[in-house]
Design an enzyme around this catalytic site. Structure first.
Site, mmCIF file in Angstrom:
data_model
loop_
_atom_site.group_PDB
_atom_site.id
_atom_site.type_symbol
_atom_site.label_atom_id
_atom_site.label_comp_id
_atom_site.label_asym_id
_atom_site.label_seq_id
_atom_site.Cartn_x
_atom_site.Cartn_y
_atom_site.Cartn_z
ATOM 1 N N GLU A 1 3.306 -9.540 15.687
ATOM 2 C CA GLU A 1 2.649 -10.455 16.538
ATOM 3 C C GLU A 1 2.606 -11.950 16.675
ATOM 4 O OE1 GLU A 1 -1.491 -9.247 16.258
ATOM 5 O OE2 GLU A 1 -2.016 -9.708 18.302
ATOM 6 N N ARG B 1 0.115 -1.585 -0.406
ATOM 7 C CA ARG B 1 -0.006 -0.437 0.392
ATOM 8 C C ARG B 1 0.587 1.418 0.251
ATOM 9 N NH1 ARG B 1 -2.574 -3.774 3.037
ATOM 10 N NH2 ARG B 1 -1.936 -2.735 4.862
HETATM 11 P P1 AMP Z 1 2.698 -1.978 11.453
HETATM 12 O O1 AMP Z 1 2.113 -2.270 12.512
HETATM 13 O O2 AMP Z 1 3.023 -0.764 12.114
HETATM 14 O O3 AMP Z 1 3.569 -2.494 11.059
HETATM 15 O O4 AMP Z 1 1.947 -1.892 10.183
HETATM 16 C C1 AMP Z 1 2.481 -4.010 9.341
HETATM 17 C C2 AMP Z 1 1.327 -3.161 8.334
HETATM 18 O O5 AMP Z 1 0.194 -3.216 8.038
HETATM 19 C C3 AMP Z 1 1.627 -1.296 8.311
HETATM 20 O O6 AMP Z 1 1.650 -1.669 6.383
HETATM 21 C C4 AMP Z 1 -0.218 -0.906 7.355
HETATM 22 O O7 AMP Z 1 -0.072 -0.193 7.199
HETATM 23 C C5 AMP Z 1 -0.715 -2.160 7.319
HETATM 24 N N1 AMP Z 1 -1.504 -1.721 8.829
HETATM 25 C C6 AMP Z 1 -1.301 -2.562 10.454
HETATM 26 N N2 AMP Z 1 -2.637 -1.911 11.130
HETATM 27 C C7 AMP Z 1 -3.462 -1.557 10.439
HETATM 28 C C8 AMP Z 1 -5.067 -1.206 10.479
HETATM 29 N N3 AMP Z 1 -6.246 -1.144 11.502
HETATM 30 N N4 AMP Z 1 -5.423 -0.422 9.254
HETATM 31 C C9 AMP Z 1 -5.208 -0.163 7.389
HETATM 32 N N5 AMP Z 1 -3.671 -0.739 8.055
HETATM 33 C C10 AMP Z 1 -3.114 -0.823 8.941
#
Ligand code: AMP
Length: 172
Positions: free
Chosen positions: A96, A59
């Site tokens: 996680e 994305r």
């Molecule tokens: P992170 O937890 O910051 O490492 O996020 C991992 C990936 O998942 C990132 O590329 C975020 O864009 C996506 N992501 C995680 N949580 C969400 C959420 N609640 N809504 C949309 N995208 C998410």
């Protein structure tokens, strides 16, 4: 940004139960919202001499490409393992459940670069922290970090290095 915010779709229990997913596809498909995202992202970095925008699969490729185009910079993908064809650097980080790995082409960034690292959403920050370390190991002059959406309750900024200058367009 209120208009863009109004175009973001909340999807419950995606990709798994308990996650409220911020879906930007509904903003990207809307011409006015897409234009506002591109314009507002580029205004954050207009005078910073940015030479490369690094987008995180998948994305982060959308906003990252628009930002690179607007700034007259190059675009570099960070991808999941086995997708990039040439020699890569890898980073493995804790999720996680289990671990994840990301890759970047070894010749993608030079010491002369000023980099913006971009992803669509800052959640726990684990992915961006790993991408930051990858880019940092290539010794660019400067690394900025940017998101369209920041989920502040997850405190993702806390896992990013203190030196990282982080911006986001929309906070929840
Ligand atoms: P992170 O937890 O910051 O490492 O996020 C991992 C990936 O998942 C990132 O590329 C975020 O864009 C996506 N992501 C995680 N949580 C969400 C959420 N609640 N809504 C949309 N995208 C998410």
């Amino acid at each position: 940004m209120d208009y863009v915010k109004s175009r973001v779709r909340d999807v419950n229990d995606f990709p798994k139960k308990g996650i409220l997913f911020k879906d930007l596809t509904t903003a990207f498909k809307d011409p006015r919202a897409l234009h506002a995202i591109g314009w507002d992202l580029s205004q954050l970095y207009r005078d910073k001499g940015v030479t490369k925008v690094v987008g995180i699969e998948s994305r982060g490729f959308i906003g990252g490409s628009i930002l690179a185009f607007e700034l007259g910079a190059g675009f570099v993908p960070v991808r999941k393992p086995g997708k990039l064809p040439a020699d890569t650097l890898k980073a493995t980080y804790e999720k996680e459940y289990g671990t994840d790995t990301i890759e970047i082409h070894r010749d993608a960034i030079t010491e002369d670069d000023i980099v913006v690292l971009h992803d669509d959403v800052l959640a726990t920050g684990g992915t961006m922290a790993a991408a930051y370390n990858l880019v940092k190991s290539m010794n660019p002059k400067k690394i900025y970090v940017n998101f369209i959406i920041e989920l502040t309750a997850l405190n993702g900024r806390d896992v990013l290095p203190a030196e990282a200058e982080v911006t986001s367009l929309i906070k929840y």
